[in-house]
Design a protein around this motif. Structure first.
Motif, PDB file in Angstrom:
ATOM      1  N   ARG A  20       0.823  -1.214   0.000  1.00 13.16           N
ATOM      2  CA  ARG A  20       0.000   0.000   0.000  1.00 13.16           C
ATOM      3  C   ARG A  20       0.861   1.270   0.000  1.00 13.16           C
ATOM      4  O   ARG A  20       0.577   2.228  -0.709  1.00 13.16           O
ATOM      5  CB  ARG A  20      -0.905  -0.030   1.232  1.00 13.16           C
ATOM      6  CG  ARG A  20      -1.678   1.229   1.428  1.00 13.16           C
ATOM      7  CD  ARG A  20      -2.477   1.188   2.701  1.00 13.16           C
ATOM      8  NE  ARG A  20      -3.783   0.578   2.489  1.00 13.16           N
ATOM      9  CZ  ARG A  20      -4.756   0.649   3.377  1.00 13.16           C
ATOM     10  NH1 ARG A  20      -4.564   1.247   4.521  1.00 13.16           N
ATOM     11  NH2 ARG A  20      -5.926   0.114   3.123  1.00 13.16           N
ATOM     12  N   ARG A  80       0.727   4.252  -2.784  1.00 10.74           N
ATOM     13  CA  ARG A  80       0.417   5.653  -2.454  1.00 10.74           C
ATOM     14  C   ARG A  80       1.544   6.580  -2.909  1.00 10.74           C
ATOM     15  O   ARG A  80       1.286   7.669  -3.433  1.00 10.74           O
ATOM     16  CB  ARG A  80       0.167   5.780  -0.952  1.00 10.74           C
ATOM     17  CG  ARG A  80      -1.127   5.111  -0.505  1.00 10.74           C
ATOM     18  CD  ARG A  80      -1.369   5.302   0.992  1.00 10.74           C
ATOM     19  NE  ARG A  80      -2.662   4.744   1.390  1.00 10.74           N
ATOM     20  CZ  ARG A  80      -3.187   4.871   2.603  1.00 10.74           C
ATOM     21  NH1 ARG A  80      -2.515   5.523   3.544  1.00 10.74           N
ATOM     22  NH2 ARG A  80      -4.360   4.347   2.900  1.00 10.74           N
ATOM     23  N   TRP A 105      -7.695  -1.359  -2.616  1.00 10.56           N
ATOM     24  CA  TRP A 105      -6.811  -1.886  -1.573  1.00 10.56           C
ATOM     25  C   TRP A 105      -5.994  -0.761  -0.936  1.00 10.56           C
ATOM     26  O   TRP A 105      -5.598  -0.858   0.225  1.00 10.56           O
ATOM     27  CB  TRP A 105      -5.833  -2.924  -2.155  1.00 10.56           C
ATOM     28  CG  TRP A 105      -6.487  -4.099  -2.824  1.00 10.56           C
ATOM     29  CD1 TRP A 105      -7.803  -4.462  -2.760  1.00 10.56           C
ATOM     30  CD2 TRP A 105      -5.856  -5.065  -3.671  1.00 10.56           C
ATOM     31  NE1 TRP A 105      -8.024  -5.591  -3.506  1.00 10.56           N
ATOM     32  CE2 TRP A 105      -6.851  -5.989  -4.087  1.00 10.56           C
ATOM     33  CE3 TRP A 105      -4.545  -5.253  -4.127  1.00 10.56           C
ATOM     34  CZ2 TRP A 105      -6.568  -7.079  -4.917  1.00 10.56           C
ATOM     35  CZ3 TRP A 105      -4.271  -6.335  -4.960  1.00 10.56           C
ATOM     36  CH2 TRP A 105      -5.268  -7.233  -5.346  1.00 10.56           C
ATOM     37  N   ALA A 106      -5.722   0.284  -1.727  1.00  8.99           N
ATOM     38  CA  ALA A 106      -4.843   1.360  -1.254  1.00  8.99           C
ATOM     39  C   ALA A 106      -5.553   2.320  -0.312  1.00  8.99           C
ATOM     40  O   ALA A 106      -4.910   3.124   0.356  1.00  8.99           O
ATOM     41  CB  ALA A 106      -4.286   2.136  -2.445  1.00  8.99           C
TER      42      ALA A 106
END
Ligand code: TRH
Length: 377
Positions: free
Chosen positions: A171, A175, A270-271
């Motif tokens: 993650r 990002r 998911w992030a």
């Protein structure tokens, strides 16, 4: 115990009513069938969204225009005909299939894959037969197959390796890459990442206003979500100035995303710490993401979606705050939108994670379809 299914020829039929859910569901279904060694022809009346949803196609999936000729003599006839969402297979194809039956001796398994709902009728109607009384396929049976959230339904689409990929997902790297691509600076670990895939919720100005109260990175997919956010900003309804492609202003930063392939769409979910999703497919993907979510349900004229929403929230065992948030987000009442504080967000995330754990004990939709076809052939 049903024996494993040999490679069969599946003909999947999809009509795009609006938006991206019809083709989104059918594409996932087709690729997951192909992933199990099945051959799939996907007949669709508007394949345009596949250009960005699945730019690389998929081995084993052959996309055909709805009105393309029936398969040629050298091509395999259907072992399974699956019509998505009651889309009504073209009479020419049914006639072709009936002719093949006469020469081959056995008829295809004919399945009507229905919309997803958590309502009680789903368990009652799942796997029910509907005999065909007239036409070239008279005497055949069409079977209703209902996706759903409980063991007595057809389950949900889920690739066998999905959870492993989800686990391995980085993650922080995602990002950082997003921030670099959008030229964002000053996004620290304390930021809340929120995706916003919605229609035009009346509470959107409220959400944008409240998102300003703490560091928030808002990811807005293209089309209706982007138009909705920009309309709110242009009207000044959330007291935020109109922003460009991306911008860092005070506590809220907004990124307007381009369309991305389905796998990348999943990664976006998911992030994020919180996902606003809509329709059908993105709801399922947000459940697999396991983060807090709000569902903007597809509105129906007779308000049938109200019962559908409550049934989902009941199944979800949603805490009162999450039920209320859904009611406001979907315009079912006019209570003010209550954007979650960190404690509430954790509670919502735990609720989704628990629901996901329940779902993971059940067979996925494709596994169930394969079992069903093996049983009916
Ligand atoms: O787009 P949706 O609202 O779709 C639908 C349709 O309106 C349909 O008629 C209705 O019956 C159904 O909802 C209930 O929402 P959904 O279902 O989440 O579909 C969106 C699909 O688009 C999903 O497969 C994810 C995909 N997608 C991408 O792959 N990349 C993107 O960048 C975006 C924005 C979406």
């Amino acid at each position: 115990m049903t024996a494993p299914l040999a490679a069969l020829q599946w003909d999947v039929f999809c009509r795009v009513i609006d938006n991206f859910g019809d083709i989104g569901v059918c594409w996932r279904l087709a690729t997951q069938l192909a992933g199990q060694g099945q051959q799939v022809r996907l007949w669709v009346d508007d394949a345009s969204a596949l250009q960005w949803m699945a730019p690389d196609g998929c081995p084993g999936v052959d996309v055909r225009a709805w009105d393309a000729p029936v398969p040629a003599a050298h091509e395999a006839p259907p072992d399974v005909m699956l019509e998505a969402f009651g889309c009504e297979i073209a009479p020419e194809f049914i006639a072709y299939s009936a002719k093949q039956k006469i020469s081959r001796g056995h008829k295809p398994v004919w399945i009507n894959l229905e919309y997803l709902s958590a309502e009680a009728y789903v368990e009652r109607n799942h796997r029910l037969p509907s005999p065909l009384l007239t036409g070239p396929a008279a005497g055949w049976t069409r079977w209703f197959f209902y996706p759903g959230f409980t063991p007595a339904t057809g389950g949900l689409l889920r690739e066998p390796d999905l959870m492993a990929r989800r686990e391995a997902f980085d993650r922080s790297a995602w990002r950082a890459a997003h921030a670099a691509a959008f030229g964002l600076c000053g996004i620290g670990p304390g930021h809340r990442w929120v995706s916003l895939f919605c229609y035009e919720p009346a509470a959107l100005p409220d959400l944008l206003r409240q998102c300003q109260a703490q560091p928030t990175q808002l990811l807005v997919p293209p089309g209706r979500p982007t138009a909705a956010v920009q309309a709110v900003l242009a009207e000044g309804r959330s007291e935020i100035a109109l922003q460009r492609l991306s911008d860092n202003r005070e506590q809220l930063s907004i990124s307007y995303l381009p369309h991305r392939p389905q796998a990348a769409f999943d990664e976006m979910l998911w992030a994020c710490d919180f996902n606003a999703v809509r329709g059908e497919d993105s709801l399922v993907r947000a459940l697999w993401a396991g983060q807090a979510l709000v569902w903007h349900i597809y509105p129906q004229h007779d308000n049938a979606h109200h019962d559908k929403l409550w049934a989902f929230l009941d199944w979800l065992q949603a805490p009162a705050s999450l039920r209320q948030f859904h009611a406001t987000w979907n315009g079912l009442d006019s209570a003010p939108l209550q954007w979650p504080d960190d404690g509430t967000l954790s509670e919502w995330t735990a609720c989704i994670a628990a629901a996901r754990a329940r779902l993971l004990t059940q067979d996925n939709l494709v596994a169930q379809l394969l079992g069903f076809v093996a049983e009916k052939r």
